[in-house]
Enzyme design. Structure first.
Site, PDB file in Angstrom:
ATOM      1  N   LYS A  35       0.752   0.191 -13.819  1.00  0.00           N
ATOM      2  CA  LYS A  35       1.552   0.702 -12.706  1.00  0.00           C
ATOM      3  C   LYS A  35       2.970   1.071 -13.117  1.00  0.00           C
ATOM      4  O   LYS A  35       3.538   2.021 -12.575  1.00  0.00           O
ATOM      5  CB  LYS A  35       1.583  -0.300 -11.553  1.00  0.00           C
ATOM      6  CG  LYS A  35       2.383  -1.572 -11.792  1.00  0.00           C
ATOM      7  CD  LYS A  35       2.356  -2.457 -10.572  1.00  0.00           C
ATOM      8  CE  LYS A  35       3.095  -3.764 -10.807  1.00  0.00           C
ATOM      9  NZ  LYS A  35       4.531  -3.571 -11.015  1.00  0.00           N
ATOM     10  N   THR A  36       3.557   0.345 -14.067  1.00  0.00           N
ATOM     11  CA  THR A  36       4.919   0.675 -14.491  1.00  0.00           C
ATOM     12  C   THR A  36       4.940   2.037 -15.181  1.00  0.00           C
ATOM     13  O   THR A  36       5.859   2.848 -14.961  1.00  0.00           O
ATOM     14  CB  THR A  36       5.479  -0.412 -15.429  1.00  0.00           C
ATOM     15  OG1 THR A  36       5.404  -1.679 -14.786  1.00  0.00           O
ATOM     16  CG2 THR A  36       6.930  -0.108 -15.789  1.00  0.00           C
ATOM     17  N   ASP A 223       8.135  -0.609  -5.771  1.00  0.00           N
ATOM     18  CA  ASP A 223       7.217  -1.402  -6.586  1.00  0.00           C
ATOM     19  C   ASP A 223       6.890  -2.704  -5.858  1.00  0.00           C
ATOM     20  O   ASP A 223       7.694  -3.210  -5.057  1.00  0.00           O
ATOM     21  CB  ASP A 223       7.870  -1.690  -7.941  1.00  0.00           C
ATOM     22  CG  ASP A 223       6.886  -2.251  -8.955  1.00  0.00           C
ATOM     23  OD1 ASP A 223       5.667  -2.184  -8.707  1.00  0.00           O
ATOM     24  OD2 ASP A 223       7.339  -2.761  -9.997  1.00  0.00           O
ATOM     25  N   GLU A 224       5.716  -3.267  -6.120  1.00  0.00           N
ATOM     26  CA  GLU A 224       5.280  -4.546  -5.527  1.00  0.00           C
ATOM     27  C   GLU A 224       5.413  -4.513  -4.000  1.00  0.00           C
ATOM     28  O   GLU A 224       5.969  -5.430  -3.373  1.00  0.00           O
ATOM     29  CB  GLU A 224       6.084  -5.722  -6.107  1.00  0.00           C
ATOM     30  CG  GLU A 224       6.063  -5.828  -7.625  1.00  0.00           C
ATOM     31  CD  GLU A 224       4.740  -6.306  -8.180  1.00  0.00           C
ATOM     32  OE1 GLU A 224       3.773  -6.442  -7.413  1.00  0.00           O
ATOM     33  OE2 GLU A 224       4.665  -6.546  -9.406  1.00  0.00           O
ATOM     34  N   GLN A 254      -2.755  -9.338  -4.939  1.00  0.00           N
ATOM     35  CA  GLN A 254      -1.773 -10.172  -5.634  1.00  0.00           C
ATOM     36  C   GLN A 254      -0.617 -10.556  -4.711  1.00  0.00           C
ATOM     37  O   GLN A 254       0.481 -10.878  -5.172  1.00  0.00           O
ATOM     38  CB  GLN A 254      -1.244  -9.456  -6.875  1.00  0.00           C
ATOM     39  CG  GLN A 254      -2.305  -9.211  -7.929  1.00  0.00           C
ATOM     40  CD  GLN A 254      -1.747  -8.655  -9.220  1.00  0.00           C
ATOM     41  OE1 GLN A 254      -1.037  -9.342  -9.965  1.00  0.00           O
ATOM     42  NE2 GLN A 254      -2.050  -7.400  -9.514  1.00  0.00           N
ATOM     43  N   ARG A 600      -4.617 -12.841 -15.557  1.00  0.00           N
ATOM     44  CA  ARG A 600      -3.623 -12.964 -16.642  1.00  0.00           C
ATOM     45  C   ARG A 600      -4.320 -13.053 -17.995  1.00  0.00           C
ATOM     46  O   ARG A 600      -3.710 -12.808 -19.033  1.00  0.00           O
ATOM     47  CB  ARG A 600      -2.764 -14.229 -16.478  1.00  0.00           C
ATOM     48  CG  ARG A 600      -1.928 -14.381 -15.207  1.00  0.00           C
ATOM     49  CD  ARG A 600      -1.120 -13.182 -14.859  1.00  0.00           C
ATOM     50  NE  ARG A 600      -1.852 -12.341 -13.916  1.00  0.00           N
ATOM     51  CZ  ARG A 600      -1.514 -11.105 -13.596  1.00  0.00           C
ATOM     52  NH1 ARG A 600      -0.475 -10.530 -14.164  1.00  0.00           N
ATOM     53  NH2 ARG A 600      -2.232 -10.401 -12.742  1.00  0.00           N
TER      54      ARG A 600
END
Length: 638
Positions: A35-36, A223-224, A254, A600
């Site tokens: 996503k970044t 973002d987020e 998330q 993770r």
């Protein structure tokens, strides 16, 4: 300049997210889906298409994320990156308020109060209003005010938000909150919540300012998005109302910060808020093996609050997830230690490993076993168990009870719980002890004529308490002594009223468990011997040459990745936590927390649980977490 991007570096979904603009876009970015890169490439693509950098806004949640985005954008677009507003919600609002703060009554040089400043203001109000801080704890008051502000409840509406007749404490907060806000305003100061609230007010109450920023920020990126709260959501809607060019990037699976005000409904309702939006799902994961992702995707399907993404791996299927049913916490920790040592032999480094758990107190046994096995490790996002404040205070009481000459322990606990003995008074006692070549406790118990007056009256109950504990310390077993100490000092109630009170109480109960385990295993258990054992546990001077195994809560794990991940404590009342059984939304957040932990892992994933666990000093039979039954059988091995 032309940005240095190659759209062929992106997969089909990523390209769609990058190249779709002049309309609202919701990017549902699964874990590890890049996503970044999508956000930075999107900004670069806009600039390549003659969009002015002055008209681009990108909002993140942490300074670290903002700095990373600035650096990556600068590498792509060069010097024009400095013309793009990239920052956290707080930093963006701060920039607006520095320029237009006078519109809401603040001069441009207003100051920001940190937690210590805020607490000092509350204490001053209590003193001025003759409110006893022993009855109304300042930290608890501040915590309640911050909760109200997160919900955008101003002082004048607090009494309708909370029934002020429901308790003495709530009625006192209703009295203090307006004075707190008035005190901030009079000092030309804002706290961190005010930065967001006043940023929102500035836009709501000043049409020309709103018009200016709506026209300036034609292209907005968040973002987020799943982590936005009510106020942040409102700010974004105000800024985007004219052009509607919002690109919200997030993952509802998330969303794990509901406890601090984040509202998952913001991302779930995005399509209703922006009816003409384009939804792009990033489901290709570049981090984890196929079997890890299958486990995560199948498990999270049990949540109703999900947009139904299914993660696909760009890597091989990999190994099955290993599930280990341990006898108890020590067996669990030794199993994990053994797996780590075996993999170190095969070429892994200690920094390749992470151990996640739901609650901080689970770290204690791992610290003990890892020290025995000489496995270098560190606690991330928290203190080592024996370095946590509430634990250190109890240990200080033990130290002074056993050795009344211990002036360092004396100074640490003289005001725990609060006894209104100030710094000047403590310095006076210390000076008297030095001049008379004795201990501070001796001055208080045997030389009271040297203190005199009000201070002598304040110190007398504490001195008598320590004298009583000193006499008791050699007469009872360690567990009985600690339980007596907790009762006589009222430390449970004291720490319950501190920030994060429930977790502090959990740690205290886990400390009692540690004492009980010591008592069962020691040849001649005594309080003084236990303290010596604790001192060895507290030694942090070990040398670490090849990295360290990290231990952290699942909340702190978000955004990280490790080749090998262990998730410990998969038991009912631990994960999911016992406080989350009553509401389905809370239970779903617990499931999302487990999902974050699973995703993770890059190569290997281990999940452990126990038959019995020593919880709060009592051995309890554990029931495996319901989440274990939601993992697909074909990707797990017991």
């Amino acid at each position: 300049m032309i940005a240095k991007i190659n759209l062929n570096d992106l997969n089909e979904e990523q390209r769609k997210a990058v190249t779709t603009y002049n309309c609202p876009v919701l990017v549902l970015a699964g874990a590890g889906s890049g996503k970044t890169r999508v956000l930075t490439y999107r900004i670069a693509h806009l600039i390549n298409n003659r969009i002015s950098p002055f008209s681009i806004l990108a909002v993140t949640f942490t300074n670290k994320a903002a700095n990373e985005m600035k650096e990556r954008v600068a590498r792509l677009v060069g010097n024009v990156a400095k013309d793009i507003w990239i920052g956290t919600f707080h930093s963006i609002c701060l920039r607006m308020l520095r320029q237009y703060g006078s519109r809401i009554g603040y001069s441009s040089n207003f100051v920001i109060y940190d937690q210590s400043d805020q607490l000092g203001l509350v204490k001053n109000i209590l003193k001025a209003e003759n409110i006893d801080s022993k009855l109304v704890d300042p930290k608890q008051v501040l915590s309640e005010i911050e909760k109200a502000k997160t919900e955008n409840i101003p002082p004048e509406k607090y009494d309708r938000w909370k029934d002020v007749t429901s308790s003495f404490f709530i009625s006192e907060v209703n009295r203090i909150y307006p004075l707190y806000q008035k005190g901030l305003y009079e000092k030309n100061a804002m706290d961190f919540n005010d930065i967001l609230i006043n940023g929102m007010r500035l836009l709501e109450d000043n049409k020309d300012v709103l018009d200016y920023y709506q026209e300036k920020f034609k292209y907005i990126h968040i973002d987020e998005y799943q982590d936005t709260n009510l106020i942040q959501y409102r700010i974004i809607n105000l800024l985007s109302d004219k052009h509607k060019n919002v690109c919200a990037v997030g993952d509802e699976d998330q969303a794990i910060y509901g406890w601090r005000g984040a509202d998952i409904r913001n991302i779930l309702n995005f399509e209703n808020d922006f009816p003409n939006c384009i939804v792009v799902k990033l489901e290709m994961n570049y981090r984890s093996t196929g079997k890890i992702l299958k486990a995560a995707s199948e498990m999270i399907k049990n949540n109703t609050t999900s947009k139904r993404k299914y993660l696909k791996s760009s890597l091989e299927d990999g190994e099955n997830i290993k599930i280990f049913h341990a006898r108890d916490a020590y067996d669990e920790a030794r199993y994990i230690a053994e797996q780590i040592k075996n993999m170190i032999f095969l070429g892994y480094t200690y920094s390749d490993f992470a151990i996640f758990y739901r609650v901080n107190w689970l770290s204690r046994v791992f610290e003990t076993i890892f020290r025995e096995e000489k496995i270098p490790h560190k606690i991330v996002g928290g203190f080592r168990f024996y370095e946590r404040r509430e634990v250190k205070e109890i240990i200080a009481y033990l130290r002074l009870s056993v050795n009344t000459q211990d002036d360092m322990a004396f100074q640490r606990i003289i005001n725990v719980p609060k006894r209104s003995i100030g710094k000047t008074s403590i310095e006076k006692i210390r000076d008297l002890a030095y001049k008379n070549n004795t201990s501070m406790f001796d001055i208080c118990i045997n030389r009271q004529e040297l203190i005199k007056g009000v201070l002598a009256k304040k110190i007398a109950p504490f001195a008598e308490l320590i004298k009583e504990l000193n006499e008791l310390s050699n007469k009872v077993e360690p567990v009985a002594f600690v339980e007596t100490l907790l009762k006589k000092t009222n430390l449970i109630d004291f720490f319950m009223n501190q920030d994060d009170g429930l977790n502090r109480i959990d740690n205290i109960k886990e400390f009692v468990s540690a004492v009980r385990e010591y008592e069962l295993n020691a040849e001649k258990p005594s309080v003084s011997d236990f303290i010596q054992n604790v001192s060895l546990h507290s030694d942090t001077d070990e040398e670490v040459n090849s990295g360290e195994v990290v231990l952290m809560t699942l909340h702190n794990a978000k955004g990280l990745e490790f080749p090998v991940v262990f998730i410990a404590g998969l038991e009912e009342e631990v994960l999911p936590h016992s406080r989350c059984f009553d509401e389905e939304m809370q239970l779903e957040e617990e499931r999302r927390l487990f999902y974050v932990g699973i995703t993770r892992g890059m190569k290997k994933l281990y999940i452990t649980f126990t038959y019995t666990r020593n919880i709060y000093g009592n051995v309890k039979y554990s029931k495996p977490s319901r989440f274990l039954n939601e993992l697909p059988e074909d990707v797990i091995n017991f």
